[in-house]
Write a protein that holds these residues in place. Structure first.
Motif, short mmCIF file in Angstrom:
data_model
loop_
_atom_site.label_atom_id
_atom_site.label_comp_id
_atom_site.label_asym_id
_atom_site.label_seq_id
_atom_site.Cartn_x
_atom_site.Cartn_y
_atom_site.Cartn_z
N ILE A 10 -2.30 6.21 7.10
CA ILE A 10 -3.04 5.85 5.88
C ILE A 10 -4.38 6.58 5.84
O ILE A 10 -4.78 7.14 4.81
CB ILE A 10 -3.24 4.32 5.80
N PHE A 11 -5.09 6.60 6.97
CA PHE A 11 -6.35 7.34 7.04
C PHE A 11 -6.12 8.83 6.85
O PHE A 11 -6.93 9.52 6.21
CB PHE A 11 -7.06 7.07 8.37
N LEU A 12 -5.02 9.34 7.40
CA LEU A 12 -4.69 10.75 7.22
C LEU A 12 -4.48 11.07 5.74
O LEU A 12 -4.98 12.09 5.23
CB LEU A 12 -3.43 11.09 8.02
N PHE A 13 -3.76 10.22 5.04
CA PHE A 13 -3.54 10.41 3.61
C PHE A 13 -4.86 10.45 2.84
O PHE A 13 -5.08 11.33 2.00
CB PHE A 13 -2.67 9.28 3.06
N ILE A 14 -5.75 9.52 3.15
CA ILE A 14 -7.04 9.47 2.45
C ILE A 14 -7.86 10.72 2.72
O ILE A 14 -8.41 11.34 1.79
CB ILE A 14 -7.83 8.21 2.88
N ILE A 15 -7.94 11.13 3.98
CA ILE A 15 -8.76 12.29 4.36
C ILE A 15 -8.25 13.57 3.70
O ILE A 15 -9.02 14.38 3.17
CB ILE A 15 -8.78 12.45 5.90
N VAL A 16 -6.93 13.77 3.71
CA VAL A 16 -6.35 15.00 3.15
C VAL A 16 -6.41 15.01 1.63
O VAL A 16 -6.63 16.05 1.00
CB VAL A 16 -4.89 15.16 3.63
N SER A 17 -6.24 13.85 1.00
CA SER A 17 -6.12 13.79 -0.46
C SER A 17 -7.44 13.67 -1.20
O SER A 17 -7.53 14.03 -2.38
CB SER A 17 -5.23 12.60 -0.85
N GLY A 68 5.24 8.25 9.54
CA GLY A 68 4.40 7.11 9.88
C GLY A 68 4.74 5.88 9.07
O GLY A 68 4.73 4.75 9.58
N ALA A 69 5.03 6.09 7.78
CA ALA A 69 5.39 4.97 6.91
C ALA A 69 6.72 4.36 7.35
O ALA A 69 6.89 3.13 7.33
CB ALA A 69 5.49 5.44 5.46
N ILE A 71 0.81 -1.21 0.00
CA ILE A 71 0.00 0.00 0.00
C ILE A 71 0.85 1.27 0.00
O ILE A 71 0.47 2.29 -0.57
CB ILE A 71 -0.96 -0.01 1.21
N LEU A 72 2.00 1.21 0.65
CA LEU A 72 2.83 2.41 0.78
C LEU A 72 3.80 2.59 -0.39
O LEU A 72 4.26 3.69 -0.65
CB LEU A 72 3.64 2.34 2.08
N VAL A 73 4.09 1.51 -1.11
CA VAL A 73 5.10 1.58 -2.17
C VAL A 73 4.57 1.05 -3.50
O VAL A 73 4.52 1.77 -4.50
CB VAL A 73 6.38 0.79 -1.76
#
Length: 464
Positions: free
Chosen positions: A190-197, A304-305, A42-44
């Motif tokens: 991961i949730f932070l990335f989704i919410i911001v993006s 975080g990653a 998921i991260l890469v």
């Protein structure tokens, strides 16, 4: 039958630890599974596979891999609750087929865990580099990449694997706390990335949705499949699991559902925010955020990653050591590798063997080739697992099965078919590398294992 091990001996060996000595509950097992599945994929690899193989349809690559994993997860649930031994496919094969297949199942798993650990660590370095660069710290490029990528070695990956191995030598209770914290941090970013993006999604970026066609989806599924290897990591933890017959299958299902949902969500967001062709970078999440000006969030996600991917390495070094320990009990590997440390009760020699080999590969091989090698081995083992479910039912019909795959043999057969289809989409170089590993195994088996196999497994797992 003389080449098979008596299932009663295996069950007796698996019950050496009392319920009070087992340290992994349902939450711990679920977190271990999620931690093993949610990492490099998921991260890469999400961005890399979208850019080079599947386009926005990468979500279908993950769904195909998830469906296959769901079938295999059911098979694992039946076997791991019927024979709760840390040897996973190795011990299941010994019970049903014989010692030759047992060795090669275990040998394949060792190769898969070592290469998967190295793959994950390679991706981790990209986030370390991106994170430090935001603060003006630029590590020498020669020490950030393997020789094939123009560097000398991937030094951060080597250091990280050795550090995680050291943590694991302190014992299961201590390492599970660290793992739980790391996985929660990873899920948070991961949730932070989704919410911001999500607000930056432009549906036009999803056109064309299938730029590489159906074949691209299948190749993508074959590439990302190893990210679902968490099933086997859970199976190898059977001897440390509390109430194993109930908690293990539940943890497998929970980790699969959570992981698949997150893979699909992140894939849609990434390809909706940035054109898929631009995502061919190791630190894809940070890249997407930086493209939209979210510098602080990108730094948080990178941090975080960095911590979260370490949880994947922890899960796989732990699982690899358990396989090593189990094979050593049976004499396929030197008995000394099965010894437990008197203080931590951890198989420290097995841990360091797996950690050192993974560190060497992480330092000197590139990520994509490592991932492909891991996929060949994992698919081969998963096919075997599905076959063993059918064989064990026929050979041991009266063996207690707390969990049983529904619909008879239909789902195990379907699982085998899916694995074979995915294997047909893996590149020839990956197959060649896998067969080289098997060739080394043949030499080791003939030169050592065949003369030391201990079907009684005496003095297995003694502390020293």
């Amino acid at each position: 039958m003389k080449n098979k091990i008596d299932v009663n001996k295996v069950l007796k060996n698996a019950s050496i630890k009392s319920e009070d000595e087992r340290s992994l509950g349902l939450f711990d097992l679920s977190i271990l599974g999620i931690g093993a599945m949610i990492g490099t994929g998921i991260l890469v690899l999400t961005g890399i596979v979208a850019a080079t193989t599947a386009g926005p349809a990468v979500i279908f690559s993950f769904l195909v891999a998830a469906i296959a994993s769901g079938l295999i997860g059911l098979c694992y649930s039946e076997l791991s609750t019927t024979i709760p031994n840390s040897g996973s496919a190795y011990i299941y094969a010994w019970v049903t087929i014989g010692q030759v297949m047992a060795f090669f199942a275990g040998w394949t798993l060792l190769g898969v865990y070592i290469t998967t650990t190295a793959t994950v660590a390679n991706g981790w370095t990209g986030y370390v580099h991106s994170f430090l660069a935001e603060f003006g710290v630029h590590l020498p490029k020669a020490f950030l990449a393997a020789p094939s990528a123009g560097g000398i070695m991937n030094l951060p990956a080597i250091i990280m694997i050795l550090f995680i191995t050291l943590v694991l030598t302190k014992g299961t209770s201590e390492s599970k706390l660290l793992n739980n914290i790391l996985v929660i941090i990873k899920l948070t970013v991961i949730f932070l990335f989704i919410i911001v993006s999500v607000k930056h999604i432009r549906p036009t970026h999803w056109h064309p949705f299938f730029p590489y066609g159906g074949s691209g989806i299948m190749v993508g599924a074959s590439t990302v499949f190893f990210t679902f290897l968490g099933f086997d990591a859970l199976a190898t933890s059977a001897e440390d699991a509390k109430n194993v017959q109930h908690n293990l299958p539940r943890a497998i299902i929970i980790s699969l559902v959570v992981s698949t949902a997150l893979y699909v969500a992140v894939s849609l967001v990434m390809t909706g925010v940035v054109p898929y062709k631009e995502l061919n970078v190791a630190e894809a999440m940070a890249f997407v955020l930086l493209e939209k000006g979210h510098t602080l969030t990108a730094q948080i996600v990178s941090a975080g990653a960095i911590l979260g991917i370490m949880a994947v390495v922890l899960a796989f070094v732990y699982a690899g050591a358990n396989i090593t320990m189990s094979m050593s009990r049976g004499g396929f590997l030197p008995k000394q590798l099965a010894h437990l440390n008197s203080k931590s009760h951890s198989p420290n020699r097995a841990l360091w063997l797996n950690g050192l080999l993974a560190a060497i590969l992480a330092g000197f091989m590139d990520m994509r080739n490592l991932a492909l090698i891991a996929n060949v081995g994992s698919l081969a083992v998963f096919s075997l697992i599905s076959l063993i479910v059918i064989l064990l039912r026929k050979q041991q019909p009266d063996l207690p099965r707390p969990f049983k795959v529904p619909f008879g043999n239909i789902l195990p057969i379907l699982s085998i078919v899916v694995c074979v289809v995915l294997m047909l989409n893996i590149t020839l170089p990956a197959w060649i590398s896998y067969f080289i590993w098997l060739g080394i195994g043949v030499l080791f088996y003939l030169g050592y294992s065949v003369r030391h196999i201990d079907i009684d497994q005496e003095h297995a797992g003694e502390a020293e």
